[in-house]
Design a protein around this motif. Structure first.
Motif, PDB file in Angstrom:
ATOM      1  N   PRO A   1     -12.918  41.361 -27.579  1.00 15.32           N
ATOM      2  CA  PRO A   1     -12.855  40.433 -28.702  1.00 15.32           C
ATOM      3  C   PRO A   1     -12.437  39.041 -28.251  1.00 15.32           C
ATOM      4  O   PRO A   1     -11.643  38.905 -27.319  1.00 15.32           O
ATOM      5  CB  PRO A   1     -11.781  41.050 -29.611  1.00 15.32           C
ATOM      6  CG  PRO A   1     -11.030  42.017 -28.789  1.00 15.32           C
ATOM      7  CD  PRO A   1     -11.786  42.268 -27.517  1.00 15.32           C
ATOM      8  N   GLU A   2     -13.043  38.044 -28.864  1.00 15.97           N
ATOM      9  CA  GLU A   2     -12.668  36.649 -28.596  1.00 15.97           C
ATOM     10  C   GLU A   2     -12.602  35.930 -29.928  1.00 15.97           C
ATOM     11  O   GLU A   2     -13.594  35.416 -30.422  1.00 15.97           O
ATOM     12  CB  GLU A   2     -13.681  35.977 -27.659  1.00 15.97           C
ATOM     13  CG  GLU A   2     -13.625  36.475 -26.237  1.00 15.97           C
ATOM     14  CD  GLU A   2     -14.599  35.728 -25.318  1.00 15.97           C
ATOM     15  OE1 GLU A   2     -15.029  34.617 -25.681  1.00 15.97           O
ATOM     16  OE2 GLU A   2     -14.929  36.285 -24.253  1.00 15.97           O
TER      17      GLU A   2
ATOM     18  N   ARG B   1     -15.148  36.734 -32.901  1.00 15.34           N
ATOM     19  CA  ARG B   1     -16.369  37.299 -32.347  1.00 15.34           C
ATOM     20  C   ARG B   1     -15.996  38.292 -31.266  1.00 15.34           C
ATOM     21  O   ARG B   1     -14.847  38.346 -30.826  1.00 15.34           O
ATOM     22  CB  ARG B   1     -17.258  36.208 -31.769  1.00 15.34           C
ATOM     23  CG  ARG B   1     -16.577  35.401 -30.677  1.00 15.34           C
ATOM     24  CD  ARG B   1     -17.423  34.268 -30.169  1.00 15.34           C
ATOM     25  NE  ARG B   1     -17.772  33.331 -31.224  1.00 15.34           N
ATOM     26  CZ  ARG B   1     -18.569  32.292 -31.070  1.00 15.34           C
ATOM     27  NH1 ARG B   1     -19.133  32.079 -29.906  1.00 15.34           N
ATOM     28  NH2 ARG B   1     -18.826  31.459 -32.050  1.00 15.34           N
ATOM     29  N   GLU B   2     -16.967  39.070 -30.835  1.00 13.62           N
ATOM     30  CA  GLU B   2     -16.700  39.956 -29.705  1.00 13.62           C
ATOM     31  C   GLU B   2     -17.954  40.153 -28.872  1.00 13.62           C
ATOM     32  O   GLU B   2     -19.070  39.836 -29.307  1.00 13.62           O
ATOM     33  CB  GLU B   2     -16.125  41.292 -30.177  1.00 13.62           C
ATOM     34  CG  GLU B   2     -16.998  42.071 -31.107  1.00 13.62           C
ATOM     35  CD  GLU B   2     -16.287  43.328 -31.595  1.00 13.62           C
ATOM     36  OE1 GLU B   2     -15.104  43.241 -31.969  1.00 13.62           O
ATOM     37  OE2 GLU B   2     -16.913  44.403 -31.576  1.00 13.62           O
ATOM     38  N   TYR B   3     -17.741  40.658 -27.677  1.00 18.14           N
ATOM     39  CA  TYR B   3     -18.833  40.838 -26.722  1.00 18.14           C
ATOM     40  C   TYR B   3     -18.816  42.276 -26.215  1.00 18.14           C
ATOM     41  O   TYR B   3     -17.749  42.858 -26.004  1.00 18.14           O
ATOM     42  CB  TYR B   3     -18.674  39.879 -25.542  1.00 18.14           C
ATOM     43  CG  TYR B   3     -18.809  38.431 -25.926  1.00 18.14           C
ATOM     44  CD1 TYR B   3     -20.037  37.797 -25.880  1.00 18.14           C
ATOM     45  CD2 TYR B   3     -17.700  37.707 -26.369  1.00 18.14           C
ATOM     46  CE1 TYR B   3     -20.160  36.461 -26.250  1.00 18.14           C
ATOM     47  CE2 TYR B   3     -17.815  36.384 -26.742  1.00 18.14           C
ATOM     48  CZ  TYR B   3     -19.056  35.766 -26.676  1.00 18.14           C
ATOM     49  OH  TYR B   3     -19.172  34.446 -27.056  1.00 18.14           O
ATOM     50  N   LEU B   4     -20.006  42.805 -26.007  1.00 14.43           N
ATOM     51  CA  LEU B   4     -20.140  44.131 -25.409  1.00 14.43           C
ATOM     52  C   LEU B   4     -20.522  43.965 -23.940  1.00 14.43           C
ATOM     53  O   LEU B   4     -21.510  43.287 -23.625  1.00 14.43           O
ATOM     54  CB  LEU B   4     -21.225  44.933 -26.137  1.00 14.43           C
ATOM     55  CG  LEU B   4     -21.538  46.313 -25.558  1.00 14.43           C
ATOM     56  CD1 LEU B   4     -20.361  47.257 -25.730  1.00 14.43           C
ATOM     57  CD2 LEU B   4     -22.790  46.903 -26.215  1.00 14.43           C
TER      58      LEU B   4
ATOM     59  N   GLY C   1     -23.694  39.357 -26.788  1.00 20.51           N
ATOM     60  CA  GLY C   1     -22.947  38.724 -27.859  1.00 20.51           C
ATOM     61  C   GLY C   1     -23.067  37.225 -27.814  1.00 20.51           C
ATOM     62  O   GLY C   1     -23.715  36.691 -26.919  1.00 20.51           O
ATOM     63  N   PRO C   2     -22.521  36.537 -28.802  1.00 18.90           N
ATOM     64  CA  PRO C   2     -21.461  36.992 -29.705  1.00 18.90           C
ATOM     65  C   PRO C   2     -21.937  37.976 -30.775  1.00 18.90           C
ATOM     66  O   PRO C   2     -23.018  37.812 -31.336  1.00 18.90           O
ATOM     67  CB  PRO C   2     -20.977  35.687 -30.359  1.00 18.90           C
ATOM     68  CG  PRO C   2     -22.136  34.754 -30.273  1.00 18.90           C
ATOM     69  CD  PRO C   2     -22.869  35.111 -29.021  1.00 18.90           C
TER      70      PRO C   2
ATOM     71  N   GLY D   1     -19.429  45.383 -31.580  1.00 20.54           N
ATOM     72  CA  GLY D   1     -19.588  45.999 -30.266  1.00 20.54           C
ATOM     73  C   GLY D   1     -19.566  47.512 -30.350  1.00 20.54           C
ATOM     74  O   GLY D   1     -20.472  48.202 -29.860  1.00 20.54           O
ATOM     75  N   ASP D   2     -18.528  48.020 -30.999  1.00 18.73           N
ATOM     76  CA  ASP D   2     -18.430  49.483 -31.155  1.00 18.73           C
ATOM     77  C   ASP D   2     -19.577  50.009 -32.009  1.00 18.73           C
ATOM     78  O   ASP D   2     -20.145  51.076 -31.723  1.00 18.73           O
ATOM     79  CB  ASP D   2     -17.088  49.854 -31.784  1.00 18.73           C
ATOM     80  CG  ASP D   2     -15.933  49.683 -30.810  1.00 18.73           C
ATOM     81  OD1 ASP D   2     -16.165  49.849 -29.589  1.00 18.73           O
ATOM     82  OD2 ASP D   2     -14.815  49.380 -31.254  1.00 18.73           O
TER      83      ASP D   2
END
Lengths: 135, 151
Positions: free
Chosen positions: A117-118, A121-124, A83-84, A90-91
């Protein structure tokens, strides 16, 4: 001069423009770092397979047109932070990695799989390790 | 080996921002130079670059990264080495940068090494720049049209 505190390495990251270079570059980096982490051959293959799936699916879910991956190698462990990604990416990336007749390959191979989540944005996060790592 | 175009080795004061296709950041450790070489190999395979260009890329980038590993940071600290690869239609540019002690201030050698002259001999254009805030940046440009290619 910018340096890190003693004992803390600089991070390992790769950023690849979404396109034909993502797969070749990402699988090579993951393969090298998995070997460096002393993962056995079957888990090294698993790591490269996960890298291939991320490379194939992540471009549809990234935020800025690049596939960004941060690595954290450890003793017989390799963690990836992808990510971002866009919200929900991500899912969606994990769902997209399902193979007909096989199921979700990333879910089956990863020892840890979570989305953080941030803000917007989110990260996997994906972690692979060798089950017999204790010694 | 060697370039048919004029090779330039010069300091450049302004930072030029480029959009890169690949950017890799690693701890500046000797073992990571091999990771960088493998990434270059994957890059070259994917773009079907000619073998002699790939050899030049690998040699020059290895020298630049080795310079960072050996000279950029004090032994007790391992800072980052950053590699950006920008493939264009006519040429390929690779930028190797660090946030270490900068150009020409290393005290762990007794004289000038072969690294930069070798890079200058291999690449078609070399830009050596200080990084604002500390560090150095070597931009190496290689023509895709190699010496001996039929025009």
């Amino acid at each position: 001069m910018t340096t890190n505190p003693e004992g803390v390495d600089a991070p390992t990251t790769v950023s690849i423009a979404a396109g034909p270079l993502v797969g070749p570059i990402l699988r090579r980096v993951v393969g090298m770092l998995a070997a460096r982490a002393d993962l056995p051959l079957d888990r090294l293959d698993d790591a490269v397979l996960v890298a291939d799936l991320i490379a194939a699916r992540a471009p549809a879910h990234v935020l800025h047109g690049t596939v960004d991956v941060a690595f954290e190698p450890g003793p017989r462990t390799l963690s990836l932070r992808v990510g971002p990604l866009r919200p929900g990416g991500g899912d969606a990336l994990v769902v997209d990695a399902a193979v007909p007749g096989v199921g979700n390959v990333i879910e089956q191979l990863a020892d840890e799989l979570r989305v953080s989540p941030e803000g917007e944005r989110e990260y996997l996060h994906v972690r692979l390790e060798y089950a017999g790592a204790t010694n | 080996m060697g370039s048919y175009a004029q090779t330039q080795l010069r300091p450049v004061t302004s930072m030029q921002r480029v959009d890169t296709d690949v950017k890799l950041t690693l701890p500046a450790r000797p073992e990571n130079v091999s990771v960088i070489r493998h990434v270059l190999g994957a890059f070259a395979e994917a773009l079907r670059l000619p073998d002699d260009l790939v050899e030049d890329l690998r040699l020059a980038v290895t020298e630049a990264c080795t310079n960072v590993v050996r000279h950029a940071y004090p032994p007790e600290h391992t800072g980052p080495v950053e590699i950006s690869i920008l493939p264009l239609e006519e040429h390929v540019t690779v930028v190797v940068s660090d946030h270490g002690r900068g150009i020409g201030t290393s005290s762990d050698t007794t004289g000038p090494g072969l690294g930069l002259p070798l890079i200058a001999a291999i690449a078609d254009v070399v830009d050596l720049q200080p990084v604002p805030g500390g560090g150095s940046r070597v931009a190496m440009t290689f023509s895709r049209q190699r010496r001996g290619d039929v025009a």
